[in-house]
Design an enzyme around this catalytic site. Structure first.
Site, PDB file in Angstrom:
ATOM      1  N   HIS A 150     -10.044   3.204  -0.635  1.00 11.63           N
ATOM      2  CA  HIS A 150     -10.210   2.830   0.583  1.00 11.63           C
ATOM      3  C   HIS A 150     -11.358   1.437   0.599  1.00 11.63           C
ATOM      4  O   HIS A 150     -12.192   1.338   1.324  1.00 11.63           O
ATOM      5  CB  HIS A 150     -10.921   3.850   1.496  1.00 11.63           C
ATOM      6  CG  HIS A 150     -10.341   4.116   2.437  1.00 11.63           C
ATOM      7  ND1 HIS A 150     -10.675   4.362   3.928  1.00 11.63           N
ATOM      8  CD2 HIS A 150      -8.917   4.321   2.814  1.00 11.63           C
ATOM      9  CE1 HIS A 150      -9.760   4.809   4.731  1.00 11.63           C
ATOM     10  NE2 HIS A 150      -8.713   4.565   4.104  1.00 11.63           N
TER      11      HIS A 150
ATOM     12  N   HIS B 258       0.920  -1.145  -0.134  1.00 12.09           N
ATOM     13  CA  HIS B 258      -0.093   0.070  -0.016  1.00 12.09           C
ATOM     14  C   HIS B 258       0.831   1.265   0.092  1.00 12.09           C
ATOM     15  O   HIS B 258       0.405   2.286  -0.696  1.00 12.09           O
ATOM     16  CB  HIS B 258      -0.894  -0.006   1.184  1.00 12.09           C
ATOM     17  CG  HIS B 258      -1.842   1.064   1.307  1.00 12.09           C
ATOM     18  ND1 HIS B 258      -3.073   1.277   0.407  1.00 12.09           N
ATOM     19  CD2 HIS B 258      -2.110   2.204   1.839  1.00 12.09           C
ATOM     20  CE1 HIS B 258      -3.788   2.328   0.620  1.00 12.09           C
ATOM     21  NE2 HIS B 258      -3.127   2.861   1.727  1.00 12.09           N
TER      22      HIS B 258
END
Length: 748
Positions: free
Chosen positions: A97, A51
């Site tokens: 998200h 990430h």
């Protein structure tokens, strides 16, 4: 004094528990020249996670063009920035998200909005708009309805409280997203060019100041636990890693930070998102070529007995990190106090290049800042072309039973209009405040949003505007990753064009499965390659973006889903165009031409329950020519309506313009194709436009001069959507009210 040391065996064991690979641990130990501490392992595990480090994607992202005549800031900062004229600039970016929202949809989506908004005002821009791109499983599942309702409520709840209008977006429902929804948030901010600031630390002896909320245990491990691995039966156990947001605190942060920046009181500013203090501080130090000395004992906390590593990796929301010269420190404190915000000196800029973390006198980490921010390993995994591609591409759509009679074709159109992927999104966007700030010119429901450029609070308004849209089709990319990604860009730019905007720059969010699986990685590479080639052809740079891997559940990946966000420029806000039919008697013209291209279409998906076939072809030169011709016609004031022809084909496009405009049309399709092909084919590079009868000759002359195919279809009027073939035979004849009922009620 130094923190207690781990044994090498326990350090390796902990590193693996935190998601690091054994060889990554060995590299860390080599960088440090010793066994890492607990705090160091937590910091590396987050900064070297997929990430944060993009270790599986960074190599191929270099294919994107990143420079252009409008670009002021490209990739590498919190957001990209382009010039929009008259000294104004806009910052924008899109991020995912996905994993938090699949666990806790309200907070996951809400903090996604909060995080992307912080990326915008960190650059010195006032947030003026947000958009989103959502993917869920089919709505016959109660869980998918729960996820949809929770995510939409989170987006609206956060954005509405913040006072930032949600002006556009898209949502699709496919079984491929059943176990892993996608929540992609895009934000746009406005600034004067001279106010651009970067997240960079500099000036030895300057203070490091934490501004905003207190630090808790919420969000710990979010980047590594949630965003960098697949979901399985343990997904619910990861719920504590979802952050909790406070939009009212963020609103105060926006105002305080923009005042601090306007008064030139800050050297640098960064937001605390994924990996919290670790990410923001190490990136700011690395960009500035300096070191930082952070004392976690000074960090305001909301929970007792937090360990140093917890403070450093907490992803508590609504926090900013600023670098402040000593002479400006009291002024910074005063501004924050006036806005009701905490502001605390937690560290100092040094000349060592090291990131030091201490708890009073005890040192818990001493790491070269660059090794955290920039030296994560870069992987180039094995790739293999998925075996399913040839089989699905070879499927013969002609072997299916297709509608032929008027009644069958009418029912097919109404079924498509009422399908989850085409029906009105009013039930969603009514939950968003899209008019706050009073600069939204074209609201949700058209091809693209349009926002006026200027500061209404100060009366500094211009005639300029921007258009913005997001687009992506997972089915297309699943069937043909290279071309499917190009179509995502073509449709996003076409939507912006239909609103009157000249596409200026791109942000993206690349959503894929596990990159360590050869077939998944091949689709990622092909999609990136296709998108990059299309961006080069369109001469639109990619100035920001996000990669989201590991979107899988129980070993099943989502459709490869690159989402493209495009911002375009309008010199005059009055040029903005919408899809609604405006006047009875207006001439309807198709710019482009229709071929028999139903592979991956909504018709095939909704009517036949299939995802198969060869997806539509895309001629990039023709696409550019069509879009340029449409923009020229809009700018010369010759068009009264424009609508992109995509999902569901020309029949759906005509019906949507009729529904929104409240008036029907009578048209003849200039094609010898079978009825279902001429009506529902999703051939690219097509736009339905209307003009006043007296302007028709000028419109046709312009299209001829542009050398783009075009056909007069008919005219606006009546209370039916009536579509005939070239023989004069009726194909579709449906009351506009029936179309509206099917289209408007389905999602509600």
């Amino acid at each position: 004094m130094c923190a207690a040391e781990l044994t090498p065996e326990r350090a390796l064991e902990l590193a693996v528990e935190l998601g690091l690979k054994p060889d990554e641990y060995e590299r860390i130990a080599e960088i440090l020249g010793r066994t890492p501490t607990i705090t160091e392992l937590y910091m590396y595990s987050l900064m070297w996670s997929e990430h944060c480090s993009y270790k599986h994607s960074r190599k191929h992202l270099s294919l994107f063009p990143t420079k252009g005549p409008h670009v002021l800031q490209g990739p590498g900062e919190n957001a990209g920035v382009i010039s929009v004229g008259d000294g104004w600039a806009v910052a924008f970016k899109m991020e995912s998200h996905n994993h938090p929202s699949a666990i806790e949809p309200y907070e996951g989506a809400a903090t996604g909005v909060g995080g992307i908004i912080r990326d915008i005002f960190t650059m010195g821009a006032r947030p003026i708009a947000s958009l989103n791109s959502l993917r869920f499983g089919t709505l016959d599942s109660p869980r998918q309805r729960y996820l949809l309702e929770g995510a939409v409520a989170g987006i609206g709840g956060y954005g509405n409280c913040l006072g930032v209008p949600t002006v556009g977006g898209e949502v699709y429902f496919e079984k491929a997203y059943e176990g892993n929804c996608l929540i992609n948030a895009m934000a746009i901010g406005l600034m004067r060019e001279e106010n651009l600031i970067r997240a960079q630390a500099s000036g030895v002896g300057n203070h490091v100041v934490l501004i905003g909320s207190t630090t808790g245990r919420d969000g710990i491990g979010g980047a590594s636990v949630l965003a960098s691995q697949e979901f399985d039966e343990g997904a619910e156990a990861k719920r504590p890693a979802v952050q909790v947001g406070d939009p009212f605190e963020e609103k105060l942060l926006i105002e305080a930070c923009l005042e601090l920046l306007e008064r030139r009181l800050l050297v640098g500013l960064g937001d605390l998102g994924a990996a919290g203090l670790t990410s923001s501080a190490s990136e700011m130090a690395s960009r500035g070529g300096v070191g930082l000395d952070i004392d976690v004992a000074q960090v305001p906390r909301r929970e007792p007995n937090m360990q140093p590593f917890e403070v450093m990796v907490s992803e508590s929301q609504e926090r900013m990190l600023a670098v402040v010269e000593p002479s400006h420190l009291q002024e910074v404190f005063d501004v924050c106090t006036r806005w009701g915000l905490r502001s605390t000196v937690i560290g100092t800029v040094t000349d060592t290049g090291n990131f030091v973390v201490r708890d009073a006198d005890v040192v818990h980490a001493e790491i070269p800042a660059r090794s955290l921010a920039d030296d994560a390993p870069i992987y180039d995994p094995a790739m293999s072309r998925p075996a399913y591609l040839d089989e699905l591409a070879a499927f013969d759509i002609d072997t299916l039973e297709h509608p032929v009679t008027v009644e069958e074709l009418n029912n097919t159109l109404l079924t498509l209009l009422g399908s989850a992927n085409i029906c009105s999104r009013r039930a969603i966007y009514e939950q968003y405040d899209h008019q706050v700030q009073n600069n939204t010119v074209v609201v949700p429901g058209s091809d693209a949003a349009v926002i006026r450029i200027g500061d209404t609070g100060r009366g500094e308004m211009t005639e300029r505007a921007i258009a913005a849209a997001t687009d992506g089709n997972g089915r297309y990319v699943y069937l043909n990753p290279y071309r499917g990604a190009q179509i995502a860009l073509a449709e996003a730019t076409r939507n912006v064009t239909c609103a009157g905007g000249e596409p200026a720059a791109v942000t993206d969010c690349l959503n894929f499965g596990n990159p360590e699986k050869p077939e998944v990685y091949w689709t990622f590479y092909e999609a990136v390659r296709g998108l990059a080639d299309a961006c080069h052809s369109f001469e639109v740079p990619v100035i920001s973006g996000n990669v989201s891997f590991y979107n899988e559940s129980f070993g099943n990946p989502i459709y490869p889903t690159p989402i493209v966000g495009v911002v375009g420029l309008l010199d005059h806000v009055d040029e903005a165009c919408t899809l609604a039919f405006k006047h009875v008697g207006d001439t309807i013209i198709l710019v482009g031409e229709t071929a028999a291209e139903l592979g991956g279409s909504e018709y095939l998906n909704t009517i036949h329950g299939m995802v198969a076939g060869e997806i539509p072809a895309l001629d990039l030169e023709r696409e550019r020519a069509v879009q340029q011709a449409v923009r020229t016609l809009i700018r010369t004031g010759l068009l009264t309506a424009t609508h992109d022809c995509s999902d569901g084909g020309i029949a759906v496009a005509l019906a949507e313009s009729a529904i929104v405009g409240g008036m029907g049309c009578t048209v003849t399709l200039p094609t010898a194709l079978a009825p279902h092909e001429s009506l529902f084919s999703e051939t690219q590079s097509r736009v339905v436009v209307t003009c006043a009868p007296e302007d028709r000759v000028c419109v046709l002359d312009t299209l001829c001069a542009a050398a783009v195919p075009h056909h007069i279809l008919g005219e606006v009027g009546g209370d039916h959507v009536s579509i005939n073939d070239t023989e004069g035979t009726s194909l579709i004849d449906v009351p506009v009210t029936a179309c509206a009922t099917a289209w408007e009620s389905a999602l509600q």
